[in-house]
Design a protein around this motif. Structure first.
Motif, PDB file in Angstrom:
ATOM      1  N   SER A 174      -8.121  66.722 -15.582  1.00  0.00           N
ATOM      2  CA  SER A 174      -7.484  65.652 -16.412  1.00  0.00           C
ATOM      3  C   SER A 174      -6.774  64.672 -15.172  1.00  0.00           C
ATOM      4  O   SER A 174      -6.671  63.492 -15.694  1.00  0.00           O
ATOM      5  N   SER A 175      -6.347  65.065 -13.885  1.00  0.00           N
ATOM      6  CA  SER A 175      -5.731  64.303 -13.171  1.00  0.00           C
ATOM      7  C   SER A 175      -6.834  63.069 -12.691  1.00  0.00           C
ATOM      8  O   SER A 175      -6.363  61.789 -12.531  1.00  0.00           O
ATOM      9  N   TYR A 176      -7.950  63.409 -12.555  1.00  0.00           N
ATOM     10  CA  TYR A 176      -8.927  62.454 -12.114  1.00  0.00           C
ATOM     11  C   TYR A 176      -9.158  61.599 -13.485  1.00  0.00           C
ATOM     12  O   TYR A 176      -9.541  60.054 -13.371  1.00  0.00           O
ATOM     13  N   VAL A 177      -9.339  62.040 -14.690  1.00  0.00           N
ATOM     14  CA  VAL A 177      -9.420  61.075 -15.802  1.00  0.00           C
ATOM     15  C   VAL A 177      -8.125  60.182 -16.069  1.00  0.00           C
ATOM     16  O   VAL A 177      -8.584  58.896 -16.195  1.00  0.00           O
ATOM     17  N   LEU A 178      -6.863  60.775 -15.565  1.00  0.00           N
ATOM     18  CA  LEU A 178      -5.890  59.649 -15.525  1.00  0.00           C
ATOM     19  C   LEU A 178      -6.296  58.692 -14.438  1.00  0.00           C
ATOM     20  O   LEU A 178      -5.720  57.480 -14.942  1.00  0.00           O
ATOM     21  N   GLY A 179      -6.500  58.983 -13.418  1.00  0.00           N
ATOM     22  CA  GLY A 179      -6.739  57.767 -12.343  1.00  0.00           C
ATOM     23  C   GLY A 179      -7.764  56.786 -12.867  1.00  0.00           C
ATOM     24  O   GLY A 179      -7.592  55.638 -12.351  1.00  0.00           O
ATOM     25  N   ALA A 180      -8.793  57.604 -13.332  1.00  0.00           N
ATOM     26  CA  ALA A 180     -10.003  56.525 -13.938  1.00  0.00           C
ATOM     27  C   ALA A 180      -9.516  55.553 -14.628  1.00  0.00           C
ATOM     28  O   ALA A 180     -10.076  54.406 -14.941  1.00  0.00           O
ATOM     29  N   MET A 181      -8.620  55.791 -15.835  1.00  0.00           N
ATOM     30  CA  MET A 181      -8.002  54.977 -16.782  1.00  0.00           C
ATOM     31  C   MET A 181      -7.337  53.824 -15.965  1.00  0.00           C
ATOM     32  O   MET A 181      -7.218  52.675 -16.495  1.00  0.00           O
ATOM     33  N   PHE A 182      -6.676  54.045 -15.035  1.00  0.00           N
ATOM     34  CA  PHE A 182      -6.035  53.112 -13.995  1.00  0.00           C
ATOM     35  C   PHE A 182      -6.655  52.259 -13.306  1.00  0.00           C
ATOM     36  O   PHE A 182      -6.682  50.918 -13.059  1.00  0.00           O
ATOM     37  N   VAL A 183      -7.618  52.792 -12.572  1.00  0.00           N
ATOM     38  CA  VAL A 183      -8.354  52.089 -11.481  1.00  0.00           C
ATOM     39  C   VAL A 183      -9.339  51.025 -12.071  1.00  0.00           C
ATOM     40  O   VAL A 183      -9.710  50.161 -11.560  1.00  0.00           O
ATOM     41  N   GLY A 184     -10.107  51.544 -13.326  1.00  0.00           N
ATOM     42  CA  GLY A 184     -10.828  50.722 -14.058  1.00  0.00           C
ATOM     43  C   GLY A 184     -10.379  49.312 -14.360  1.00  0.00           C
ATOM     44  O   GLY A 184     -11.013  48.288 -13.871  1.00  0.00           O
ATOM     45  N   PRO A 185      -9.448  49.192 -15.132  1.00  0.00           N
ATOM     46  CA  PRO A 185      -8.752  47.932 -15.454  1.00  0.00           C
ATOM     47  C   PRO A 185      -8.390  47.127 -14.164  1.00  0.00           C
ATOM     48  O   PRO A 185      -8.497  46.047 -14.093  1.00  0.00           O
TER      49      PRO A 185
END
Length: 464
Positions: free
Chosen positions: A405-416
């Motif tokens: 889940s920590s990587y999922v949260l990071g992916a949400m921010f790094v994409g935009p």
């Protein structure tokens, strides 16, 4: 506008208002308001999807872009049709069987409430830009045929959006969406037919490389535009909401595939009008191409009806997106962090108050961006939503318990973030959306669990 123009508009607005009031009588709870208590048939699903996507951007915005770049303006509606096919084939079943009303709710099941809240906030920012594009389209429409100032036109559009959806919720968006879609396709289709009957020969004198190429603005720009539509539709709450409101999975798919056929067709008519006005009235403002065509070539009564249908399309799309934002706020923020024990009546009140706040903010933002490209806002809106949620939502549905889940949260921010900051580094080599989504997927790959991985298959995958 003459008295006949106003008479035609009044007929349409009375008809649509009657349907909206009827739909409001069916709302007895927050469940009715947000997902129609899962009673919607295929026509309601199609009406909600088409009614949300086909609005000011798909009509007025398409004609505006076609006036300047011709066939490349088709990417908005063409991308929407492709997205609906993917939605029906791959995503409809897991969405429907998830038991959740919202996209963040689906993420919460897999990755926890913090990730769900981040998704709700970040995708809401992208969806909010779509409402801005509709308000801009409404301003162009109203100021093209009246003496109202842009500020007064913005106020009028926002008030109409509130009236459209605040009483009916998804029933209002769906039932009115069916009526609006039928009227919109009839009248805008008539505009396309009129162009053909008046002769397309003069249109062919326009430079082919600029006006008859899907990539007239450049392959990176136009391919990115289509990609943004696909990702945006797959991850937008309004379209997910339409699916989960269906009475059965079959009804949901019937509605989705009906929308996939209808959406690209409206873009063709808009392109024909934009090209015609480019040839015959090259000095006009591009955004006025469709309204001025209607005023110039249609009989006054039918012109008034067409303008009213366009107004309803603008209002309906903005209202449909705002309804999705309201549902996410209630389910994933208010009900979790503010008032966990709120009853149905209170949730319904909060959902309607949230709509008021959303529309007021959209009006304020629009005032500083008058005259900007309508489809530009829509493409940006879809792209940001997709960069935030496409990867996390796909892994949650098809690869459960496989990503931390920590990587999922990071992916949400790094994409935009990559989308917003990518241009200085990549220039015009390709659309920064590809960079944002690519980096987001890379983060998810890095976060893949390597030990204790569940070997069971996901019950929400493809097939019946």
């Amino acid at each position: 506008m003459t008295s006949m123009h106003y008479a035609g508009a009044a007929v349409i607005l009375f008809f649509i208002t009657a349907i909206g009031l009827f739909s409001g009588l069916r709302v007895k709870s927050a469940g009715d308001f947000s997902v129609g208590a899962r009673k919607a048939g295929g026509s309601i699903v199609a009406g909600t999807i088409v009614g949300t996507l086909v609005g000011g951007a798909a009509t007025i915005g398409t004609a505006q872009l076609a006036f300047s770049y011709g066939l490349s303006a088709w990417w908005f509606t063409l991308g929407g049709g492709i997205a609906c096919i993917l939605l029906g084939v791959f995503y409809a079943k897991p969405f429907y069987l998830s038991g959740m009303e919202t996209m963040p709710g689906m993420l919460a099941q897999e990755y926890g409430s913090v990730t769900a809240t981040a998704a709700a906030v970040l995708t809401s920012l992208g969806s909010f830009l779509s409402i801005v594009s509709q308000v801009l389209a409404g301003i162009v429409l109203i100021t093209s045929v009246s003496h109202l100032s842009p500020g007064m036109a913005a106020v009028l559009i926002i008030v109409l959006m509130l009236a459209y959806v605040v009483f009916g919720g998804v029933w209002g968006a769906g039932l009115v969406g069916i009526a609006k879609t039928a009227l919109l396709y009839f009248f805008i289709g008539a505009c396309g037919v009129m162009v053909v009957r008046m002769g397309v020969g003069p249109l062919l004198t326009l430079p082919a490389e600029t006006f008859f190429s899907l990539f007239a603005r450049g392959v990176p720009v136009d391919l990115g535009a289509g990609f943004s539509l696909i990702l945006g539709v797959l991850t937008t709450q309004a379209y997910i909401q339409a699916i989960v409101s269906a009475s059965s999975l079959r009804c949901a798919r019937v509605g989705i595939f009906t929308a996939a056929v209808l959406i690209p067709l409206i873009g063709i008519a808009g392109i024909l009008v934009g090209l015609y006005m480019r040839v015959h009235f090259p000095a006009i403002a591009p955004g006025s191409a469709l309204p001025l065509f209607v005023m110039e070539y249609m009989p006054p009564l039918f012109a008034g009806m067409t303008l009213a249908v366009l107004l309803v399309a603008v209002v309906g799309t903005g209202a449909g997106v705002a309804l999705g934002l309201s549902a996410m706020f209630c389910s994933n923020i208010y009900r979790i962090y503010i008032c966990p024990h709120a009853d149905e009546r209170k949730l319904l009140l909060v959902a309607r108050l949230a709509l008021v706040v959303i529309f007021a903010a959209a009006g304020l933002m629009t005032c500083g961006n008058l005259g900007s490209l309508i489809l530009g806002w829509s493409f940006m809106s879809m792209g940001l939503r997709g960069a935030v949620a496409f990867g996390p939502l796909t892994t949650a549905l098809f690869l459960p318990r496989r990503v931390r889940s920590s990587y999922v949260l990071g992916a949400m921010f790094v994409g935009p973030l990559c989308i917003l900051l990518g241009n200085p580094f990549i220039g015009n080599a390709f659309d920064p959306l590809f960079l944002g989504v690519g980096v987001s997927l890379l983060v998810l790959v890095l976060g893949r669990k390597r030990e204790g991985m569940s070997q069971t298959s996901n019950p929400l995958t493809l097939g019946e």
